[in-house]
Design a protein around this motif. Structure first.
Motif, PDB file in Angstrom:
ATOM      1  N   VAL A 168       0.852  -1.187   0.000  1.00 51.94           N
ATOM      2  CA  VAL A 168       0.000   0.000   0.000  1.00 51.94           C
ATOM      3  C   VAL A 168       0.886   1.234   0.000  1.00 51.94           C
ATOM      4  O   VAL A 168       1.927   1.264   0.665  1.00 51.94           O
ATOM      5  N   GLU A 169       0.465   2.261  -0.731  1.00 55.22           N
ATOM      6  CA  GLU A 169       1.210   3.517  -0.751  1.00 55.22           C
ATOM      7  C   GLU A 169       0.492   4.550   0.100  1.00 55.22           C
ATOM      8  O   GLU A 169      -0.732   4.679   0.056  1.00 55.22           O
ATOM      9  N   TYR A 170       1.283   5.287   0.880  1.00 58.85           N
ATOM     10  CA  TYR A 170       0.783   6.364   1.729  1.00 58.85           C
ATOM     11  C   TYR A 170       1.579   7.630   1.444  1.00 58.85           C
ATOM     12  O   TYR A 170       2.781   7.563   1.200  1.00 58.85           O
ATOM     13  N   GLN A 171       0.896   8.766   1.536  1.00 61.47           N
ATOM     14  CA  GLN A 171       1.594  10.042   1.399  1.00 61.47           C
ATOM     15  C   GLN A 171       2.214  10.398   2.738  1.00 61.47           C
ATOM     16  O   GLN A 171       1.561  10.329   3.781  1.00 61.47           O
ATOM     17  N   GLY A 206      -3.519   7.998   3.917  1.00 61.49           N
ATOM     18  CA  GLY A 206      -3.919   6.949   2.981  1.00 61.49           C
ATOM     19  C   GLY A 206      -4.799   7.485   1.878  1.00 61.49           C
ATOM     20  O   GLY A 206      -5.239   8.638   1.907  1.00 61.49           O
ATOM     21  N   THR A 207      -5.097   6.650   0.907  1.00 65.65           N
ATOM     22  CA  THR A 207      -5.937   7.062  -0.214  1.00 65.65           C
ATOM     23  C   THR A 207      -7.376   7.315   0.223  1.00 65.65           C
ATOM     24  O   THR A 207      -8.110   8.022  -0.449  1.00 65.65           O
ATOM     25  N   ASN A 208      -7.762   6.755   1.372  1.00 65.72           N
ATOM     26  CA  ASN A 208      -9.109   6.964   1.896  1.00 65.72           C
ATOM     27  C   ASN A 208      -9.168   8.157   2.846  1.00 65.72           C
ATOM     28  O   ASN A 208     -10.114   8.294   3.605  1.00 65.72           O
ATOM     29  N   SER A 209      -8.157   9.033   2.817  1.00 66.02           N
ATOM     30  CA  SER A 209      -8.062  10.259   3.623  1.00 66.02           C
ATOM     31  C   SER A 209      -8.014   9.991   5.112  1.00 66.02           C
ATOM     32  O   SER A 209      -8.385  10.841   5.913  1.00 66.02           O
ATOM     33  N   LEU A 232       5.574   9.471  -1.644  1.00 69.93           N
ATOM     34  CA  LEU A 232       4.679   8.350  -1.382  1.00 69.93           C
ATOM     35  C   LEU A 232       5.540   7.222  -0.838  1.00 69.93           C
ATOM     36  O   LEU A 232       6.508   6.811  -1.476  1.00 69.93           O
ATOM     37  N   THR A 257       5.940   3.308   0.342  1.00 65.83           N
ATOM     38  CA  THR A 257       5.385   2.002   0.061  1.00 65.83           C
ATOM     39  C   THR A 257       5.501   1.154   1.312  1.00 65.83           C
ATOM     40  O   THR A 257       6.596   0.949   1.833  1.00 65.83           O
ATOM     41  N   SER A 301       6.457  12.268  -5.332  1.00 68.66           N
ATOM     42  CA  SER A 301       5.202  12.534  -6.034  1.00 68.66           C
ATOM     43  C   SER A 301       5.177  13.981  -6.479  1.00 68.66           C
ATOM     44  O   SER A 301       5.935  14.822  -6.013  1.00 68.66           O
TER      45      SER A 301
END
Length: 157
Positions: free
Chosen positions: A90-93, A107-110, A138, A140, A156
């Motif tokens: 999973v990638e996270y900012q 995460g992509t789900n904020s 980002l 990993t 990114s």
């Protein structure tokens, strides 16, 4: 980011109830994952042996631990079940790096999380240096058998 890009393996049906699923030893192939001595390993060699005097074909596995890259070997009858770990990438900012080394990730789900530590060594030094230079990154994160670890990063836009 090396060879972890192809890590995602059947996470769509994972209910969270178990960290592994059984698979027949004779059906495992190089590149798949298996639990060897309790560690999640990517199989780098699989050799099948003929039926011996006890009537079972044997399979020998050689795998690299996905977190430490340590080599493990294991042999068992081809008809027996082997535990295969659910592995996810999973990638996270990266939002922030705390003074104690914990990372603030988005995460992509904020949803934010702050339960992962900055890895030690060259990877951690690179992430910290680029973050202090103001780069957006980002990270990993590899997840297997209830263990999560930052395995790589990319800048990114």
């Amino acid at each position: 980011m090396s060879d972890f890009a192809e890590v995602i393996q059947d996470t769509k049906t994972h209910s969270g109830a178990s960290v592994t699923f059984p698979q027949q030893a004779g059906s495992l192939k190089v590149g798949q994952y298996a639990l060897i001595r309790g560690r999640p390993c990517k199989l780098v060699a699989v050799s099948k042996h003929k039926i011996g005097k006890h009537g079972h074909a044997k399979v020998t596995f050689c795998g690299l631990d996905v977190f430490t890259r340590q080599r493990y070997e294991f042999a068992c009858p081809a008809s027996h079940a082997v535990d295969v770990p659910y592995v996810a990438l999973v990638e996270y900012q990266l939002v922030d790096i705390q003074d104690d080394g914990f990372l603030s990730l988005l995460g992509t789900n904020s949803i934010t999380r702050a339960d992962l530590k900055l890895p030690s060594g060259e990877l951690g030094d690179d992430v910290r240096a680029k973050f202090l230079d103001g780069k957006n990154m980002l990270l990993t994160v590899l997840s297997a058998v209830n263990v999560e670890q930052v395995m790589g990063y990319k800048e990114s836009n």
